[in-house]
Write a protein that holds these residues in place. Structure first.
Motif, PDB file in Angstrom:
ATOM      1  N   GLN A 151       0.830  -1.208   0.000  1.00  0.00           N
ATOM      2  CA  GLN A 151       0.000   0.000   0.000  1.00  0.00           C
ATOM      3  C   GLN A 151       0.864   1.257   0.000  1.00  0.00           C
ATOM      4  OE1 GLN A 151      -2.308  -0.632   3.541  1.00  0.00           O
ATOM      5  NE2 GLN A 151      -3.739  -2.028   2.533  1.00  0.00           N
ATOM      6  N   LYS A 152       1.893   1.247   0.811  1.00  0.00           N
ATOM      7  CA  LYS A 152       2.796   2.403   0.901  1.00  0.00           C
ATOM      8  C   LYS A 152       3.531   2.620  -0.426  1.00  0.00           C
ATOM      9  CE  LYS A 152       6.553   4.209   3.676  1.00  0.00           C
ATOM     10  NZ  LYS A 152       7.497   3.947   4.751  1.00  0.00           N
ATOM     11  N   LYS A 155       1.297   4.097  -3.144  1.00  0.00           N
ATOM     12  CA  LYS A 155       1.119   5.543  -2.935  1.00  0.00           C
ATOM     13  C   LYS A 155       2.342   6.307  -3.426  1.00  0.00           C
ATOM     14  CE  LYS A 155      -1.442   8.823  -1.171  1.00  0.00           C
ATOM     15  NZ  LYS A 155      -2.601   9.278  -1.914  1.00  0.00           N
ATOM     16  N   PRO A 159       0.794   8.615  -6.600  1.00  0.00           N
ATOM     17  CA  PRO A 159       0.124   9.288  -5.482  1.00  0.00           C
ATOM     18  C   PRO A 159      -1.352   9.600  -5.731  1.00  0.00           C
ATOM     19  CG  PRO A 159       2.189  10.389  -6.030  1.00  0.00           C
ATOM     20  CD  PRO A 159       1.957   9.354  -7.064  1.00  0.00           C
ATOM     21  N   ALA A 163      -6.825   3.866  -3.975  1.00  0.00           N
ATOM     22  CA  ALA A 163      -6.341   2.676  -3.275  1.00  0.00           C
ATOM     23  C   ALA A 163      -7.043   1.444  -3.804  1.00  0.00           C
ATOM     24  CB  ALA A 163      -6.591   2.814  -1.777  1.00  0.00           C
TER      25      ALA A 163
END
Length: 170
Positions: A151-152, A155, A159, A163
């Motif tokens: 998930q990080k 992003k 960006p 999600a």
């Protein structure tokens, strides 16, 4: 092994294994395992180590120009998952340094249990982008990372992208 690493042809694997056996080093230091193939400067040394880095798509090419008597070119692989992949693929063709390869692979498997702190490799980023439509859980399992880590990284790479929720393809 991990699907995000390209695996070269069998002849490249055999050639790399032979170089590791003859001119390579496999060591486990404070920061983990490292694999290097170091060659005395010659007409083809630089080309050879650059070719290794290109065909495996990992590692760095370095030169030691401080020693004018015996300058050396080296291909070094230090990222834990890359070392594990390289040695897993080459080990069956290795003879001389097979024990060191086993020890380095075991070190990675024993010490890299929480991949959240590991740097993402360009191959992992490319693989993640190519499989973006899958769920975080499926990507994490395939990459050997945590769902939180995927998930990080999503992003960081995109960006503005939404999600991946429960509706993502699995």
């Amino acid at each position: 092994m991990y699907p995000h690493y390209d695996t070269p042809s069998e002849s490249v694997i055999a050639y790399t294994a032979a170089l590791l056996d003859s001119a390579g080093s496999i060591a486990i230091g404070d920061s983990g395992p490292q694999v290097a193939i170091s060659l005395s400067a010659g007409p083809d040394s630089e080309d050879l180590v650059r070719w290794l880095a290109q065909v495996w798509q990992m590692g760095k090419v370095r030169t030691d120009s401080k020693n004018e008597q015996d300058p050396r070119w080296a291909w070094q692989v230090t990222q834990a998952r890359a070392v594990e992949h390289l040695l897993t693929v080459c080990q069956p063709a290795m003879r001389v340094k097979r024990r060191q390869a086993t020890e380095a692979r075991e070190w990675v498997q024993d010490h890299v249990t929480d991949p959240r702190g590991l740097h993402w490799t360009p191959g992992e980023d490319r693989w993640l982008l190519d499989h973006w439509h899958h769920s975080d859980a499926k990507l994490a399992a395939a990459l050997g990372r945590t769902t939180w880590g995927v998930q990080k990284r999503r992003k960081a790479l995109r960006p503005d992208a939404p999600a991946a929720g429960p509706g993502a393809r699995s």
